[in-house]
Design a protein around this motif. Structure first.
Motif, short mmCIF file in Angstrom:
data_model
loop_
_atom_site.label_atom_id
_atom_site.label_comp_id
_atom_site.label_asym_id
_atom_site.label_seq_id
_atom_site.Cartn_x
_atom_site.Cartn_y
_atom_site.Cartn_z
N SER A 1 -5.12 105.24 11.47
CA SER A 1 -5.31 106.62 11.02
C SER A 1 -6.77 106.91 10.73
CB SER A 1 -4.46 106.89 9.78
OG SER A 1 -4.72 105.94 8.77
N ALA A 2 -7.48 105.97 10.06
CA ALA A 2 -8.90 106.18 9.79
C ALA A 2 -9.70 106.14 11.09
CB ALA A 2 -9.41 105.11 8.82
N GLU A 3 -9.35 105.24 12.00
CA GLU A 3 -10.05 105.18 13.29
C GLU A 3 -9.83 106.47 14.09
OE1 GLU A 3 -9.51 101.74 15.66
OE2 GLU A 3 -9.52 100.37 13.97
N THR B 1 -14.74 106.79 6.35
CA THR B 1 -13.58 107.67 6.22
C THR B 1 -12.47 106.96 5.47
OG1 THR B 1 -14.07 108.90 8.25
CG2 THR B 1 -11.79 108.92 7.50
N VAL B 2 -11.82 107.67 4.55
CA VAL B 2 -10.72 107.12 3.77
C VAL B 2 -9.53 108.07 3.92
CG1 VAL B 2 -9.90 106.47 1.48
CG2 VAL B 2 -12.27 106.05 2.11
N THR C 1 -7.67 97.68 6.00
CA THR C 1 -8.94 97.74 6.74
C THR C 1 -8.86 96.77 7.92
OG1 THR C 1 -10.06 95.92 5.57
CG2 THR C 1 -10.11 98.09 4.53
N ASP C 2 -9.96 96.74 8.69
CA ASP C 2 -10.02 95.76 9.76
C ASP C 2 -10.26 94.37 9.18
OD1 ASP C 2 -12.73 95.58 9.12
OD2 ASP C 2 -13.32 96.99 10.68
N LEU D 1 -4.24 103.30 1.01
CA LEU D 1 -5.46 103.82 1.62
C LEU D 1 -5.79 103.06 2.89
CD1 LEU D 1 -7.73 104.05 -1.57
CD2 LEU D 1 -6.26 105.83 -0.63
N THR D 2 -6.39 103.75 3.84
CA THR D 2 -7.02 103.07 4.98
C THR D 2 -8.49 103.44 4.97
OG1 THR D 2 -6.72 104.85 6.61
CG2 THR D 2 -4.89 103.29 6.32
#
Length: 609
Positions: free
Chosen positions: A576-578, A182-183, A234-235, A167-168
């Motif tokens: 991708s989430a960004e 957002t996931v 994640t970040d 997941l992101t």
């Protein structure tokens, strides 16, 4: 001699055209071989239909209007009525068009109010006049949820078959100042990276680690990912690390975000910040002045430079500062020529430009940051595994920052700032090393010392054995409820005549032809042998596709391929989430900033990533 002109009986001749025609009487009846025009008394051949009659009126009496072709009973529809009748809303044709319309709006990120536009309605009426466009409310409350449900079912079926899901996760704020999270999900399907936007949901609580952890747990439960051992990317924010730990998920720090943080440290150095400010001042001038912008275009053509516009950076994106500086150096001759032109000077009292020392400093900055720029580009590639790239890239970037006595002080300061930030990240991260070990491009792990290489391959062997045991448990048949059969009494073995062979009698014990069952390899030994063979393979070139390589070699290394699926599906960045919330600006636009949160979620699932 013709008789009297008589009207055609309307009980028999029902078409409106007969109001203008009749027949001559003949021998007590009517001469029906020709119809007589009442307006010009012309004879028109009658062939039991009104085609000739209508043609005569159209040719010789254009001012006469014939209302209908044929009078019909109230229970019978004309051909025109049949072809112009609207589709029923439940008809398959109408349902198919409605599905296409909502798919178009979702895929191309068009507002749901599109169906109310005059241009859209004109186009649909031209394409299919019989289609009655449903209301906007129907598309919002019925068509969109139905399409989202179909899409979600398809994604759920894919995720159910995945070995592992990564997941992101990232958050963003809409124009209506609503906070969304957002996931996205990523897995390997037939040795291709398959990615989906799972959801874009509002988060009204503060973004603490505990609240985000609860959000992640809901995602895992809703999409049935608990058994997929999900890992989240994640970040580098501390709350994201806390959230992953509380949600009991493996956590990977976004490498692109790490590159951005390290590069920002370099850009904040006094000498670099001063340089960027001066370049920003020049590019801003050309953006504001139409005269200067026009002169720049003329000078570009005269100097045969690319017709590129100048770039002004975005402070939060370090690579935009790199691009701004690079573009400035590319167009520097045209910039100087434009600033010195009479047209610009007569309108501007004071024209600002860079010195020769500034130009030299800009060239040094680009040279020092070039490896970081290339690394960012690599990590943003689509469809390629990126987790396995982090460890070798990180090692290379740290090595590139080693001090060189021949370099200027500015370059030394940039490298020191980058090295200081990168060296504290990804220290001894075995997940990254394992991903590199199963990537045929980096499997030799040349960036690690030999002792560390042996340890990683030992970990790989253990992972293979663990996966083998897990699959053995899954494949084990369920216990049968049927009663056990009675054992067969021991019977003496039937002796079979053995073919006589003198050579076998003499050397049979020294050269056995059948393998002893006691010599069957254990899972550990089989894994070690497969890893040894894998290491002996020639590395895949760096421009090769590791997933294609595994598609071709899965049969040769079935045990390692299972582990490779688990690591190569993990993205090395949360790009991708960004990308979703960057594109989501086309969903939550100023024109539809009041879009409901549930519809943002449904529309977001159709964004390509």
């Amino acid at each position: 001699m013709a008789g009297e002109l008589e009207d055609a009986p309307r009980s028999i001749y029902k078409s409106e055209i007969w109001t203008h025609f009749g027949f001559y009487s003949k021998d007590g009846g009517r001469d029906k071989s020709h119809a007589i025009c009442k307006m010009c008394l012309s004879k028109v051949k009658y062939c039991r239909n009104t085609t000739n009659l209508r043609a005569h009126v159209a040719r010789h009496h254009q001012d006469v209007e014939v209302k209908g072709k044929q009078a019909t009973s109230s229970s019978q529809l004309t051909l025109e009525q049949v072809t112009s009748a609207k589709f029923a809303s439940s008809s398959p044709r109408a349902a198919k068009i409605t599905h296409s319309v909502i798919y178009y709006m979702c895929k191309d990120m068009r507002p749901l109010s599109t169906v109310e536009g005059d241009g859209f309605r004109f186009m649909m009426n031209t394409l299919e006049p019989r289609y009655a466009i449903p209301s906007r409310q129907h598309f919002t409350d019925v068509a969109l949820p139905r399409l989202y449900k179909e899409e979600k079912t398809t994604v759920l079926d894919e995720l159910r078959l995945a070995e592992r899901v990564a997941l992101t996760c990232d958050s963003w704020t809409s124009r209506s100042t609503e906070s969304y999270v957002t996931v996205t999900a990523h897995h390997i399907d037939e040795w291709k990276i398959s990615s989906h936007v799972l959801q874009t949901r509002p988060m009204y609580d503060s973004h603490t680690g505990e609240n985000i952890a609860g959000f992640l747990r809901e995602v895992v439960d809703e999409w049935g990912l608990r058994a997929k051992e999900p890992v989240v990317v994640t970040d580098n924010a501390p709350n994201m690390a806390v959230a992953a730990r509380l949600a009991e998920m493996d956590h990977i720090q976004c490498f692109a975000h790490s590159l951005n943080l390290a590069s920002q440290k370099a850009l904040k150095l006094p000498a670099v910040a001063r340089l960027l400010g001066r370049i920003r001042r020049v590019t801003g001038f050309f953006r504001r002045s139409t005269t200067a912008s026009h002169q720049l275009q003329l000078k570009q053509a005269q100097l045969q430079l690319p017709q590129h516009r100048l770039i002004t950076d975005v402070v939060t994106r370090w690579n935009s500062s790199y691009d701004m500086t690079e573009r400035f150096l590319e167009q520097q001759p045209a910039i100087v020529a434009a600033l010195l032109s009479n047209e610009v000077r007569k309108n501007e009292k004071e024209v600002f430009t860079l010195t020769e020392a500034d130009i030299t400093c800009a060239e040094e900055v680009l040279k020092a940051l070039k490896p970081m720029k290339d690394a960012t580009k690599v990590m943003s590639e689509e469809g390629m595994p990126t987790l396995s790239v982090i460890a070798p890239l990180h090692a290379k970037l740290v090595m590139e920052t080693e001090e060189n006595s021949e370099e200027s002080q500015t370059v030394k300061d940039i490298k020191a700032a980058i090295a200081q930030d990168l060296s504290k990240r990804y220290a001894n991260d075995e997940t990254l090393y394992m991903a590199s070990a199963v990537d045929p491009r980096f499997k030799n792990l040349p960036f690690l010392p030999e002792e560390k290489q042996r340890l990683i391959y030992s970990r790989l062997t253990d992972a293979i054995v663990t996966e083998k045991q897990k699959h053995s448990v899954k494949d084990q048949p369920a216990p049968s409820s049927e009663p056990e059969s009675q054992p067969i009494p021991n019977m003496p073995p039937v002796k079979r005549p053995r073919a006589s062979c003198a050579l076998a009698d003499l050397l049979g014990s020294t050269f056995p032809t059948q393998k002893n069952d006691t010599e069957t390899k254990s899972d550990q030994e089989a894994a070690e042998d497969e890893v040894k063979m894998f290491r002996m393979e020639s590395p895949l070139p760096l421009n090769g596709d590791p997933l294609n390589w595994w598609m071709e070699h899965e049969g040769a290394y079935p045990r390692i391929s299972t582990v490779a699926r688990r690591f190569l599906c993990i993205p090395g960045t949360s790009v991708s989430a960004e990308r979703v919330f960057s594109t989501a600006g086309d969903i939550v636009t100023a024109k539809r900033s009041v879009l409901k949160a549930e519809h943002v979620d449904q529309l977001g699932s159709f964004l390509g990533i």
